[in-house]
Design an enzyme around this catalytic site. Structure first.
Site, PDB file in Angstrom:
ATOM      1  N   GLU A 172       0.593  -1.086  -0.106  1.00 14.23           N
ATOM      2  CA  GLU A 172      -0.113   0.071   0.023  1.00 14.23           C
ATOM      3  C   GLU A 172       0.795   1.155  -0.071  1.00 14.23           C
ATOM      4  OE1 GLU A 172      -4.204  -1.950   2.000  1.00 14.23           O
ATOM      5  OE2 GLU A 172      -2.615  -0.502   3.418  1.00 14.23           O
ATOM      6  N   GLU A 364      -5.728  -8.325  -0.841  1.00 14.14           N
ATOM      7  CA  GLU A 364      -6.486  -8.081   0.326  1.00 14.14           C
ATOM      8  C   GLU A 364      -7.719  -7.928   0.115  1.00 14.14           C
ATOM      9  OE1 GLU A 364      -4.656  -5.560   3.228  1.00 14.14           O
ATOM     10  OE2 GLU A 364      -2.768  -6.142   2.800  1.00 14.14           O
TER      11      GLU A 364
HETATM   12  C1  BG6 Z   1      -4.790  -2.968   5.005  1.00 12.01           C
HETATM   13  C2  BG6 Z   1      -3.133  -3.761   5.369  1.00 12.01           C
HETATM   14  O1  BG6 Z   1      -4.500  -1.618   4.918  1.00 12.01           O
HETATM   15  O2  BG6 Z   1      -5.792  -3.076   5.765  1.00 12.01           O
HETATM   16  C3  BG6 Z   1      -3.269  -4.459   6.183  1.00 12.01           C
HETATM   17  O3  BG6 Z   1      -2.258  -3.700   4.318  1.00 12.01           O
HETATM   18  C4  BG6 Z   1      -4.439  -4.571   7.378  1.00 12.01           C
HETATM   19  O4  BG6 Z   1      -2.070  -4.669   7.104  1.00 12.01           O
HETATM   20  C5  BG6 Z   1      -5.532  -4.294   6.659  1.00 12.01           C
HETATM   21  O5  BG6 Z   1      -4.488  -5.322   8.461  1.00 12.01           O
HETATM   22  C6  BG6 Z   1      -6.938  -4.206   7.366  1.00 12.01           C
HETATM   23  O6  BG6 Z   1      -6.760  -3.194   8.185  1.00 12.01           O
HETATM   24  P1  BG6 Z   1      -6.898  -3.063   9.625  1.00 12.01           P
HETATM   25  O7  BG6 Z   1      -6.629  -2.012  10.469  1.00 12.01           O
HETATM   26  O8  BG6 Z   1      -8.492  -3.854  10.007  1.00 12.01           O
HETATM   27  O9  BG6 Z   1      -5.964  -4.269  10.113  1.00 12.01           O
END
Ligand code: BG6
Length: 471
Positions: A172, A364
């Site tokens: 990111e 993701e």
């Molecule tokens: C993404 C990141 O932005 O979102 C991850 O690459 C992160 O590392 C994921 O865990 C979800 O966000 P969060 O804050 O719910 O863990």
């Protein structure tokens, strides 16, 4: 309707070292910036490593990786995305030689994946800059980081040659604008950073990433290297052209990183902005030439969309993943206020594919939710996470439409936090994403035992039917 995916579609899951490994100071590892962020991004980092930081312990993947990868194999994963903790390989970050114990840990993780025919996908840097580099050099603000990073990446590329084919240079990249510490390891508080600092930082990352793309192809032509951005669909809040233009500007902020790394040069809107702000990048002809080593694919995370208004004060604020916008009245939200928008994923896949005409990878996606562990299992599962199944089901159907109706080339999908892990933004354990429940609580208590959730069996069916069982 049958939602059958392309034959070689890579189904899998994703994690990051700092959110799951634990063992923060074992086998020669030193602290990364994450070990100084006990509250995630919600509060300032601390100078000393605070003992109550859940990320120090994670879910102890460091000692449970065999059990965890075996569970991924049971679900039928074709690919597993994980990051390598830079501070395990180069504990301070600027050493000349790597830490053998750190490398041998990842030898084992990778071999374990290959044992089950799971393709490893490595993120070289996922929000875990070694703390020493952050403090001493102010992270990526410094040009010297390029050399340290390339040395580190070269060690990985040589060591895992023939075993790892999919690489992501930075997680990111566009988070730099809002979170320079997490995104680029800059220790100086963001309030003290100028636009010039941020552009120069991005430039250092671009050069480093392009050098690694070149190196990866030289070391093994079958390597595929992607850049990665936080994917956000930015909708204008109204049809008022002022809002439409504000949304376009927001798109530019995010796409800037992919534009440079996928096309190999700075986009004109960024050059104009730099001129307006009298920003002069410190660079050379040779560096700009390096940028021509463009990425093989674009990867991105996708959790939510947001609305943009020229005057945001007219609307209620919408919360989001490392970003804010205004609320979308048509969408429901997760328990953490992130707008749930499956169609936004199709929209983004189209936008990115039209822009770059290169393969995409969704690395993701998922729903952070509070799960309840049951005492007795029902058909082998201990958490009834039907809400997560619905979320994933609806998003995957949109991925299918993007591929089969719109003609987007999408290589695969790795569900985020395929096993519960510590949240990046809030450092909570209770914000769970996994198909596998890990018995660890926000206060650090728990047995660490792994339990299958209902979604575990659902995902297994989706993978084995190659999407056909989506509803
Ligand atoms: C993404 C990141 O932005 O979102 C991850 O690459 C992160 O590392 C994921 O865990 C979800 O966000 P969060 O804050 O719910 O863990």
């Amino acid at each position: 309707m049958d939602y059958i995916f392309p034959k070689n579609f890579l189904w899998g899951g994703a994690v990051a070292a700092n959110q799951c490994e634990g063992a923060w100071n074992e086998d020669g590892k030193l602290d990364s910036i994450q070990d100084h962020m006990p509250f995630g991004i919600v509060k300032e980092p601390t100078e000393n490593v605070p003992k109550e930081n859940l990320k120090l312990k994670g879910i102890d993947f460091y000692h449970h990786y065999k059990e965890d990868i075996a569970l991924f194999a049971q679900m039928g994963f074709k690919i597993f995305r994980f990051s390598i903790a830079w501070s395990r390989i180069f504990p301070r970050g600027d050493e000349e030689f790597p830490n053998e114990k750190g490398l041998s840990f990842y030898d084992q993780v990778i071999d374990e994946c290959l044992k089950y025919n799971i393709e490893p996908m490595v993120t070289i840097s996922h929000y875990e800059t070694p703390f020493y580099l952050s403090k001493k050099y102010d992270g990526w603000k410094s040009h010297e980081m390029i050399e340290f990073y390339v040395r580190y990446a070269k060690v990985l590329l040589n060591r895992y040659k023939g075993k790892v084919r999919y690489w992501i240079t930075f997680n990111e990249m566009n988070s730099l604008w809002n979170f320079p510490l997490m995104g680029a390891g800059i220790w100086t508080p963001s309030s003290q950073l100028s636009k010039q600092d941020l552009y120069q930082t991005a430039h250092h990352e671009f050069i480093a990433s392009s050098k690694v793309v070149k190196l990866a192809h030289e070391i093994d032509p079958s390597n595929k290297v992607g850049c990665m951005i936080l994917g956000l669909a930015n909708y204008p809040r109204t049809a008022n052209p002022d809002d439409v233009m504000a949304a376009l500007n927001e798109d530019h902020r995010g796409l800037f990183f992919a534009d440079v790394l996928m096309r190999g040069y700075y986009p004109s809107y960024a050059l104009k902005e730099m001129k307006r702000y009298k920003i002069e990048l410190k660079t050379s002809k040779e560096e700009l030439e390096t940028l021509k080593n463009t990425c093989d694919f674009l990867s991105f995370s996708y959790y939510m969309s947001k609305c943009i208004a020229k005057d945001a004060s007219l609307y209620e604020e919408g919360k989001g993943n490392l970003t804010t916008g205004v609320k979308n009245p048509y969408l429901k939200e997760s328990e953490w206020g992130w707008a749930i928008d499956p169609q936004g994923l199709r929209y983004l896949l189209n936008t990115y594919y039209e822009r770059y005409q290169k393969p995409l990878f969704i690395v993701e996606n998922g729903l952070g939710a509070k799960d309840v562990l049951m005492e007795e299992s029902v058909n082998g599962w201990y958490v009834d996470d039907i809400y997560r199944i619905n979320y994933l089901n609806d998003h995957l159907k949109e991925v299918w439409k993007a591929i089969e109706i719109d003609g987007v080339d999408c290589l695969g999908y790795t569900a985020w936090g395929c096993i519960d892990l510590v949240s990046a933004s809030t450092a909570q354990m209770s914000k769970r994403y996994g198909f596998i429940y890990v018995d660890r609580n926000d206060d650090g208590s728990g047995t660490l035992k792994r339990y299958k959730k209902r979604s575990f069996f659902w995902y297994k069916d989706i993978i084995s039917s190659n999407g056909k069982l989506l509803k």
